[in-house]
Design a protein around this motif. Structure first.
Motif, PDB file in Angstrom:
ATOM      1  N   LYS A  50      17.056 -40.235  90.256  1.00  0.00           N
ATOM      2  CA  LYS A  50      17.244 -41.233  91.321  1.00  0.00           C
ATOM      3  C   LYS A  50      17.752 -42.546  90.723  1.00  0.00           C
ATOM      4  CE  LYS A  50      13.930 -39.495  94.659  1.00  0.00           C
ATOM      5  NZ  LYS A  50      12.710 -39.775  95.429  1.00  0.00           N
ATOM      6  N   ALA A  51      17.203 -42.913  89.579  1.00  0.00           N
ATOM      7  CA  ALA A  51      17.657 -44.139  88.908  1.00  0.00           C
ATOM      8  C   ALA A  51      19.098 -43.978  88.425  1.00  0.00           C
ATOM      9  CB  ALA A  51      16.735 -44.472  87.739  1.00  0.00           C
ATOM     10  N   LEU A  52      19.467 -42.773  87.984  1.00  0.00           N
ATOM     11  CA  LEU A  52      20.854 -42.516  87.576  1.00  0.00           C
ATOM     12  C   LEU A  52      21.792 -42.695  88.756  1.00  0.00           C
ATOM     13  CD1 LEU A  52      23.092 -41.567  85.666  1.00  0.00           C
ATOM     14  CD2 LEU A  52      22.414 -39.218  86.194  1.00  0.00           C
ATOM     15  N   ARG A  53      21.427 -42.153  89.897  1.00  0.00           N
ATOM     16  CA  ARG A  53      22.260 -42.283  91.106  1.00  0.00           C
ATOM     17  C   ARG A  53      22.454 -43.761  91.441  1.00  0.00           C
ATOM     18  NH1 ARG A  53      25.842 -41.916  94.621  1.00  0.00           N
ATOM     19  NH2 ARG A  53      25.379 -41.552  96.788  1.00  0.00           N
ATOM     20  N   ALA A  54      21.376 -44.540  91.389  1.00  0.00           N
ATOM     21  CA  ALA A  54      21.475 -45.975  91.670  1.00  0.00           C
ATOM     22  C   ALA A  54      22.370 -46.665  90.641  1.00  0.00           C
ATOM     23  CB  ALA A  54      20.085 -46.599  91.688  1.00  0.00           C
ATOM     24  N   ALA A  55      22.267 -46.257  89.375  1.00  0.00           N
ATOM     25  CA  ALA A  55      23.096 -46.859  88.324  1.00  0.00           C
ATOM     26  C   ALA A  55      24.567 -46.547  88.533  1.00  0.00           C
ATOM     27  CB  ALA A  55      22.639 -46.364  86.955  1.00  0.00           C
ATOM     28  N   VAL A  56      24.882 -45.324  88.971  1.00  0.00           N
ATOM     29  CA  VAL A  56      26.277 -44.959  89.256  1.00  0.00           C
ATOM     30  C   VAL A  56      26.818 -45.838  90.370  1.00  0.00           C
ATOM     31  CG1 VAL A  56      27.756 -43.135  90.214  1.00  0.00           C
ATOM     32  CG2 VAL A  56      26.146 -42.600  88.384  1.00  0.00           C
ATOM     33  N   LEU A  57      26.024 -46.057  91.399  1.00  0.00           N
ATOM     34  CA  LEU A  57      26.485 -46.891  92.514  1.00  0.00           C
ATOM     35  C   LEU A  57      26.664 -48.350  92.109  1.00  0.00           C
ATOM     36  CD1 LEU A  57      24.380 -45.400  95.435  1.00  0.00           C
ATOM     37  CD2 LEU A  57      26.801 -45.019  94.913  1.00  0.00           C
ATOM     38  N   ARG A  58      25.856 -48.834  91.148  1.00  0.00           N
ATOM     39  CA  ARG A  58      25.956 -50.226  90.689  1.00  0.00           C
ATOM     40  C   ARG A  58      27.028 -50.439  89.640  1.00  0.00           C
ATOM     41  NH1 ARG A  58      20.367 -49.719  90.081  1.00  0.00           N
ATOM     42  NH2 ARG A  58      20.702 -49.623  87.847  1.00  0.00           N
ATOM     43  N   CYS A  59      27.445 -49.394  88.965  1.00  0.00           N
ATOM     44  CA  CYS A  59      28.333 -49.523  87.809  1.00  0.00           C
ATOM     45  C   CYS A  59      29.711 -50.044  88.216  1.00  0.00           C
ATOM     46  CB  CYS A  59      28.471 -48.176  87.103  1.00  0.00           C
ATOM     47  SG  CYS A  59      29.551 -48.247  85.676  1.00  0.00           S
ATOM     48  N   GLY A  60      30.097 -51.160  87.634  1.00  0.00           N
ATOM     49  CA  GLY A  60      31.408 -51.725  87.924  1.00  0.00           C
ATOM     50  C   GLY A  60      32.551 -50.866  87.407  1.00  0.00           C
ATOM     51  N   MET A 111      20.192 -43.713  76.921  1.00  0.00           N
ATOM     52  CA  MET A 111      19.488 -45.001  76.912  1.00  0.00           C
ATOM     53  C   MET A 111      18.236 -44.992  77.782  1.00  0.00           C
ATOM     54  SD  MET A 111      22.475 -47.899  76.887  1.00  0.00           S
ATOM     55  CE  MET A 111      23.137 -47.386  78.445  1.00  0.00           C
ATOM     56  N   GLU A 112      18.319 -44.395  78.949  1.00  0.00           N
ATOM     57  CA  GLU A 112      17.242 -44.508  79.933  1.00  0.00           C
ATOM     58  C   GLU A 112      16.286 -43.323  79.958  1.00  0.00           C
ATOM     59  OE1 GLU A 112      16.646 -47.211  81.703  1.00  0.00           O
ATOM     60  OE2 GLU A 112      18.384 -48.201  80.815  1.00  0.00           O
ATOM     61  N   GLY A 113      16.716 -42.195  79.432  1.00  0.00           N
ATOM     62  CA  GLY A 113      15.829 -41.040  79.402  1.00  0.00           C
ATOM     63  C   GLY A 113      16.248 -39.951  80.362  1.00  0.00           C
ATOM     64  N   PHE A 114      15.869 -38.761  80.006  1.00  0.00           N
ATOM     65  CA  PHE A 114      16.230 -37.571  80.762  1.00  0.00           C
ATOM     66  C   PHE A 114      15.268 -37.400  81.935  1.00  0.00           C
ATOM     67  CE2 PHE A 114      16.361 -32.993  81.477  1.00  0.00           C
ATOM     68  CZ  PHE A 114      17.726 -32.789  81.488  1.00  0.00           C
ATOM     69  N   GLY A 115      15.790 -37.056  83.088  1.00  0.00           N
ATOM     70  CA  GLY A 115      14.948 -36.747  84.238  1.00  0.00           C
ATOM     71  C   GLY A 115      14.814 -37.856  85.257  1.00  0.00           C
ATOM     72  N   ARG A 116      15.401 -39.000  85.011  1.00  0.00           N
ATOM     73  CA  ARG A 116      15.317 -40.120  85.956  1.00  0.00           C
ATOM     74  C   ARG A 116      16.542 -40.094  86.865  1.00  0.00           C
ATOM     75  NH1 ARG A 116      14.912 -45.362  83.493  1.00  0.00           N
ATOM     76  NH2 ARG A 116      14.130 -45.941  85.530  1.00  0.00           N
TER      77      ARG A 116
END
Length: 107
Positions: free
Chosen positions: A51-61, A44-49
């Motif tokens: 830092k944003a993936l790390r933030a998404a993992v931390l936010r994911c319920g 969905m968000e694209g390959f190579g992002r």
């Protein structure tokens, strides 16, 4: 996400990954849910992002109680995302190859 009619769960390794070895033996392991999250997020968000993936993992319920996935560094998340994407690519290649083989036999 589904590609070529295959559910997302079909793109993940069937038995899940083996536990990783730490300094004191086996510890932690990636769950199918964490793998599915990584695969879907990159799609969905694209390959190579990373830092944003790390933030998404931390936010994911859904991963709130998955301490192993939440404790991974950006480099470890990137490495796991690469592994999951390669597994999905192999699975899709097998699906296409089987479909082509069946079509060739039926034609």
């Amino acid at each position: 996400l589904a590609a070529a009619g295959a559910p997302l769960s079909a793109m993940l390794p069937p038995m899940g990954p083996p536990p990783l070895a730490g300094p004191h033996g086996a510890w932690g392991a990636w769950t199918r849910e964490a793998d599915a999250f990584l695969l879907a997020w990159v799609a969905m968000e694209g390959f190579g992002r990373w830092k944003a993936l790390r933030a998404a993992v931390l936010r994911c319920g859904r991963l709130r109680t998955d301490w192993y996935a939440r404790s991974r560094s950006i480099a470890e998340l990137r490495k796991r995302a690469h592994a999951v994407l390669r597994a999905a690519e192999r699975e899709m290649a097998d699906i296409y190859r089987r479909a082509a083989d069946e079509e060739a036999r039926g034609a």
